[in-house]
Scaffold this motif. Structure first.
Motif, PDB file in Angstrom:
ATOM      1  N   PRO A  71       1.470  -1.557  -3.284  1.00 39.16           N
ATOM      2  CA  PRO A  71       0.887  -1.767  -4.735  1.00 39.16           C
ATOM      3  C   PRO A  71       1.795  -2.535  -5.806  1.00 39.16           C
ATOM      4  O   PRO A  71       2.976  -2.282  -5.692  1.00 39.16           O
ATOM      5  CB  PRO A  71       0.447  -0.626  -5.367  1.00 39.16           C
ATOM      6  N   PRO A  72       1.238  -3.685  -6.400  1.00 40.46           N
ATOM      7  CA  PRO A  72       2.358  -4.374  -7.218  1.00 40.46           C
ATOM      8  C   PRO A  72       2.682  -3.248  -8.565  1.00 40.46           C
ATOM      9  O   PRO A  72       1.981  -2.396  -8.654  1.00 40.46           O
ATOM     10  CB  PRO A  72       1.157  -5.351  -8.062  1.00 40.46           C
ATOM     11  N   ALA A  73       3.832  -3.786  -9.034  1.00 41.23           N
ATOM     12  CA  ALA A  73       4.428  -2.795  -9.846  1.00 41.23           C
ATOM     13  C   ALA A  73       3.429  -2.270 -11.148  1.00 41.23           C
ATOM     14  O   ALA A  73       3.477  -1.209 -11.650  1.00 41.23           O
ATOM     15  CB  ALA A  73       5.639  -3.498 -10.812  1.00 41.23           C
ATOM     16  N   ILE A  74       2.443  -3.471 -11.681  1.00 39.80           N
ATOM     17  CA  ILE A  74       1.819  -3.328 -12.764  1.00 39.80           C
ATOM     18  C   ILE A  74       0.799  -2.037 -12.250  1.00 39.80           C
ATOM     19  O   ILE A  74       0.319  -1.145 -12.985  1.00 39.80           O
ATOM     20  CB  ILE A  74       1.015  -4.267 -13.173  1.00 39.80           C
ATOM     21  N   VAL A  75       0.436  -1.865 -11.129  1.00 36.62           N
ATOM     22  CA  VAL A  75      -0.479  -0.991 -10.707  1.00 36.62           C
ATOM     23  C   VAL A  75      -0.023   0.645 -10.640  1.00 36.62           C
ATOM     24  O   VAL A  75      -0.292   1.430 -10.977  1.00 36.62           O
ATOM     25  CB  VAL A  75      -1.270  -1.247  -9.081  1.00 36.62           C
ATOM     26  N   ARG A  76       1.381   0.409 -10.191  1.00 38.35           N
ATOM     27  CA  ARG A  76       2.185   1.795  -9.980  1.00 38.35           C
ATOM     28  C   ARG A  76       2.549   2.054 -11.341  1.00 38.35           C
ATOM     29  O   ARG A  76       2.584   3.469 -11.531  1.00 38.35           O
ATOM     30  CB  ARG A  76       3.316   1.467  -8.989  1.00 38.35           C
ATOM     31  N   SER A  77       2.881   1.335 -12.391  1.00 36.51           N
ATOM     32  CA  SER A  77       3.267   1.954 -13.573  1.00 36.51           C
ATOM     33  C   SER A  77       2.087   2.231 -14.717  1.00 36.51           C
ATOM     34  O   SER A  77       2.245   2.778 -15.631  1.00 36.51           O
ATOM     35  CB  SER A  77       4.049   0.970 -14.226  1.00 36.51           C
ATOM     36  N   SER A  78       0.796   1.482 -14.206  1.00 34.54           N
ATOM     37  CA  SER A  78       0.005   1.776 -15.310  1.00 34.54           C
ATOM     38  C   SER A  78      -1.601   1.889 -14.664  1.00 34.54           C
ATOM     39  O   SER A  78      -2.186   3.160 -14.960  1.00 34.54           O
ATOM     40  CB  SER A  78      -0.235   0.306 -16.204  1.00 34.54           C
ATOM     41  N   CYS A  79      -1.965   1.076 -14.009  1.00 33.33           N
ATOM     42  CA  CYS A  79      -3.630   1.172 -13.788  1.00 33.33           C
ATOM     43  C   CYS A  79      -3.919   2.530 -12.843  1.00 33.33           C
ATOM     44  O   CYS A  79      -5.053   3.144 -13.026  1.00 33.33           O
ATOM     45  CB  CYS A  79      -4.085   0.206 -12.842  1.00 33.33           C
ATOM     46  N   MET A 100      -3.139   5.463 -13.405  1.00 28.73           N
ATOM     47  CA  MET A 100      -3.126   6.501 -14.086  1.00 28.73           C
ATOM     48  C   MET A 100      -4.614   7.136 -14.381  1.00 28.73           C
ATOM     49  O   MET A 100      -5.259   7.981 -14.295  1.00 28.73           O
ATOM     50  CB  MET A 100      -2.639   6.407 -15.496  1.00 28.73           C
ATOM     51  N   CYS A 101      -5.555   5.886 -14.502  1.00 23.12           N
ATOM     52  CA  CYS A 101      -6.930   6.120 -14.724  1.00 23.12           C
ATOM     53  C   CYS A 101      -7.898   5.579 -13.456  1.00 23.12           C
ATOM     54  O   CYS A 101      -8.870   6.411 -13.217  1.00 23.12           O
ATOM     55  CB  CYS A 101      -7.453   5.365 -16.098  1.00 23.12           C
ATOM     56  N   HIS A 102      -7.303   4.731 -12.713  1.00 23.50           N
ATOM     57  CA  HIS A 102      -8.274   3.978 -11.504  1.00 23.50           C
ATOM     58  C   HIS A 102      -7.757   4.658 -10.233  1.00 23.50           C
ATOM     59  O   HIS A 102      -8.455   4.451  -9.230  1.00 23.50           O
ATOM     60  CB  HIS A 102      -8.135   2.483 -11.700  1.00 23.50           C
ATOM     61  N   SER A 103      -6.897   5.299 -10.251  1.00 23.68           N
ATOM     62  CA  SER A 103      -6.012   5.688  -9.015  1.00 23.68           C
ATOM     63  C   SER A 103      -5.426   4.571  -8.398  1.00 23.68           C
ATOM     64  O   SER A 103      -6.021   3.371  -8.544  1.00 23.68           O
ATOM     65  CB  SER A 103      -6.916   6.658  -7.993  1.00 23.68           C
ATOM     66  N   THR A 104      -4.447   4.762  -7.509  1.00 23.35           N
ATOM     67  CA  THR A 104      -3.795   3.757  -7.037  1.00 23.35           C
ATOM     68  C   THR A 104      -4.554   2.459  -6.233  1.00 23.35           C
ATOM     69  O   THR A 104      -4.309   1.447  -6.129  1.00 23.35           O
ATOM     70  CB  THR A 104      -2.692   3.963  -6.048  1.00 23.35           C
ATOM     71  N   HIS A 105      -5.680   3.202  -5.352  1.00 22.82           N
ATOM     72  CA  HIS A 105      -6.474   2.347  -4.385  1.00 22.82           C
ATOM     73  C   HIS A 105      -7.826   2.176  -5.133  1.00 22.82           C
ATOM     74  O   HIS A 105      -8.788   1.769  -4.412  1.00 22.82           O
ATOM     75  CB  HIS A 105      -6.687   3.142  -3.236  1.00 22.82           C
ATOM     76  N   SER A 140       0.403 -10.091 -18.361  1.00 22.91           N
ATOM     77  CA  SER A 140       0.656 -11.738 -18.295  1.00 22.91           C
ATOM     78  C   SER A 140      -0.449 -11.963 -16.963  1.00 22.91           C
ATOM     79  O   SER A 140      -1.336 -11.191 -16.390  1.00 22.91           O
ATOM     80  CB  SER A 140       2.014 -11.856 -17.747  1.00 22.91           C
ATOM     81  N   GLU A 141      -0.505 -13.489 -16.951  1.00 21.38           N
ATOM     82  CA  GLU A 141      -1.571 -13.903 -15.777  1.00 21.38           C
ATOM     83  C   GLU A 141      -1.104 -13.539 -14.578  1.00 21.38           C
ATOM     84  O   GLU A 141      -2.060 -13.243 -13.769  1.00 21.38           O
ATOM     85  CB  GLU A 141      -1.457 -15.526 -15.914  1.00 21.38           C
ATOM     86  N   LYS A 142      -0.039 -13.415 -14.354  1.00 19.51           N
ATOM     87  CA  LYS A 142       0.648 -13.185 -12.924  1.00 19.51           C
ATOM     88  C   LYS A 142       0.211 -11.668 -12.602  1.00 19.51           C
ATOM     89  O   LYS A 142      -0.252 -11.239 -11.545  1.00 19.51           O
ATOM     90  CB  LYS A 142       2.050 -13.418 -12.877  1.00 19.51           C
ATOM     91  N   GLN A 143       0.442 -10.861 -13.545  1.00 18.74           N
ATOM     92  CA  GLN A 143       0.047  -9.374 -13.367  1.00 18.74           C
ATOM     93  C   GLN A 143      -1.447  -9.249 -13.268  1.00 18.74           C
ATOM     94  O   GLN A 143      -1.966  -8.313 -12.486  1.00 18.74           O
ATOM     95  CB  GLN A 143       0.447  -8.537 -14.794  1.00 18.74           C
ATOM     96  N   ILE A 144      -2.221  -9.983 -13.956  1.00 17.34           N
ATOM     97  CA  ILE A 144      -3.778  -9.955 -13.756  1.00 17.34           C
ATOM     98  C   ILE A 144      -4.156 -10.203 -12.469  1.00 17.34           C
ATOM     99  O   ILE A 144      -4.816  -9.700 -11.561  1.00 17.34           O
ATOM    100  CB  ILE A 144      -4.372 -11.150 -14.661  1.00 17.34           C
ATOM    101  N   LYS A 145      -3.408 -11.406 -12.096  1.00 11.89           N
ATOM    102  CA  LYS A 145      -4.001 -11.772 -10.543  1.00 11.89           C
ATOM    103  C   LYS A 145      -3.423 -10.921  -9.510  1.00 11.89           C
ATOM    104  O   LYS A 145      -4.233 -10.418  -8.595  1.00 11.89           O
ATOM    105  CB  LYS A 145      -3.058 -13.179 -10.316  1.00 11.89           C
ATOM    106  N   GLN A 146      -1.960 -10.271  -9.783  1.00 10.73           N
ATOM    107  CA  GLN A 146      -1.652  -9.227  -8.679  1.00 10.73           C
ATOM    108  C   GLN A 146      -2.557  -8.011  -8.656  1.00 10.73           C
ATOM    109  O   GLN A 146      -2.974  -7.691  -7.725  1.00 10.73           O
ATOM    110  CB  GLN A 146      -0.170  -8.932  -9.056  1.00 10.73           C
ATOM    111  N   ALA A 147      -2.808  -7.643 -10.051  1.00 15.84           N
ATOM    112  CA  ALA A 147      -3.764  -6.282  -9.888  1.00 15.84           C
ATOM    113  C   ALA A 147      -4.984  -6.568  -9.360  1.00 15.84           C
ATOM    114  O   ALA A 147      -5.451  -5.732  -8.389  1.00 15.84           O
ATOM    115  CB  ALA A 147      -3.974  -5.670 -11.483  1.00 15.84           C
ATOM    116  N   ALA A 148      -5.562  -7.658  -9.712  1.00 13.71           N
ATOM    117  CA  ALA A 148      -7.112  -8.085  -9.159  1.00 13.71           C
ATOM    118  C   ALA A 148      -6.963  -8.277  -7.695  1.00 13.71           C
ATOM    119  O   ALA A 148      -7.863  -7.754  -6.935  1.00 13.71           O
ATOM    120  CB  ALA A 148      -7.425  -9.334  -9.881  1.00 13.71           C
ATOM    121  N   GLU A 149      -5.759  -8.878  -7.092  1.00 11.36           N
ATOM    122  CA  GLU A 149      -5.806  -9.021  -5.663  1.00 11.36           C
ATOM    123  C   GLU A 149      -5.720  -7.612  -5.099  1.00 11.36           C
ATOM    124  O   GLU A 149      -6.263  -7.420  -3.946  1.00 11.36           O
ATOM    125  CB  GLU A 149      -4.700 -10.106  -5.260  1.00 11.36           C
ATOM    126  N   TRP A 150      -4.867  -6.663  -5.502  1.00 10.03           N
ATOM    127  CA  TRP A 150      -4.719  -5.416  -5.125  1.00 10.03           C
ATOM    128  C   TRP A 150      -5.998  -4.622  -4.885  1.00 10.03           C
ATOM    129  O   TRP A 150      -6.252  -4.454  -3.933  1.00 10.03           O
ATOM    130  CB  TRP A 150      -3.729  -4.685  -5.696  1.00 10.03           C
TER     131      TRP A 150
END
Ligand code: HEC
Ligand code: HEC
Length: 208
Positions: free
Chosen positions: A32-40, A42-47, A96-106
């Motif tokens: 998982p990208p860093a933004i998912v591991r540090s934020s998302c 918590m509420c959405h679960s890693t997967h 950031s745009e990059k984090q949006i893309k990484q989280a969406a792709e994950w």
């Protein structure tokens, strides 16, 4: 197009056109990208597939384009339903745009979550999903969201989503508080649905 309102035929042809051209080839990452591991997480679960909190949407196998659009809509404030303002606005501000893309792709490349058991109104919901409600000028949901409700591009996957979340969103489209750039398409649909029809179709979708 066999729907009664001309405006709908127009929306639908745009919809179907986009539906057919957006392709879905994505590389699958195991970490998982860093933004998912540090934020998302918590509420959405890693997967993105945790069923426990009904008002938090499942993100697993959601379309990448749709996820990116929604994160931008939280960030620019156009998706303004109450849970969005409370939970997602503060998070989206810092993306950031990059984090949006990484989280969406994950999340888009995670396996879909287990469906929920069908509620008692699921068969009525199935009929609405596949055929619409002709008398009320409600088009078939499947015409935009796909026959399996797995969506594509700007059309979200609805299959296996929490029923409570789906029902809440249909109401937010109807009241106009969810007002991001593609929300008007859904407002036209939701305006003609009764509460019990919304409930039935949400029940059906969560069981797919
Ligand atoms: C504090 C809890 C919380 C955190 C952390 C969180 N979310 Fe959310 N998220 C929510 C809730 C609640 C909603 C439902 C909002 C609504 O009802 O409009 C939501 C909605 C969404 C949606 C819309 C889904 C849809 O089907 O329309 C996306 C996309 C999303 N979140 C992505 C993310 C990403 C990416 C992160 C990490 C950067 C994240 N969220 C972090 C609580 C959270
Ligand atoms: C003309 C095309 C079209 C039709 C028909 C349509 N939808 Fe949608 N739907 C959309 C689009 C586009 C969005 C994304 C809106 C946005 O980005 O805010 C959407 C979003 C949604 C969402 C929000 C999902 C989420 O994860 O937040 C729900 C729920 C939904 N539709 C249910 C339905 C149901 C139920 C029907 C049938 C009664 C239906 N839709 C018919 C185009 C359509």
């Amino acid at each position: 197009m066999k729907y009664a309102i001309p405006a709908f035929s127009c929306l639908l042809s745009v919809g179907l056109c986009l539906y057919s051209v957006v392709a879905q080839a994505q590389p699958v990452s195991k970490t998982p990208p860093a933004i998912v591991r540090s934020s998302c997480y918590m509420c959405h679960s890693t997967h993105g597939n945790d069923p426990d909190l009904a008002f938090i949407p499942r993100l697993a196998a959601q379309n990448q384009v749709y996820i990116e659009e929604q994160l931008k809509a939280f960030r620019d404030g156009s998706r303004a339903d109450p849970p969005a303002t409370i939970y997602m606005w503060p998070i989206a501000q810092g993306l950031s745009e990059k984090q949006i893309k990484q989280a969406a792709e994950w999340f888009a490349t995670q396996a879909p979550a287990e469906p929920f058991p069908p509620g008692s109104s699921a068969s009525e919901g199935r009929a609405i999903f596949l055929n619409g409600v002709l008398k009320a000028d409600v088009p078939a949901c499947a015409s935009c969201h796909g026959p399996q409700a797995d969506g594509n591009g700007i059309f979200p996957r609805l299959a296996g989503q929490n029923a409570q979340y789906l029902l809440a969103q249909l109401r937010y489209f109807r009241s106009g508080v969810r007002n991001d750039k593609n929300a008007d398409i859904m407002k036209q649909v939701a305006l003609h649905l009764s509460d019990s029809q919304m409930n039935a179709v949400a029940n059906y979708l969560s069981s797919l």
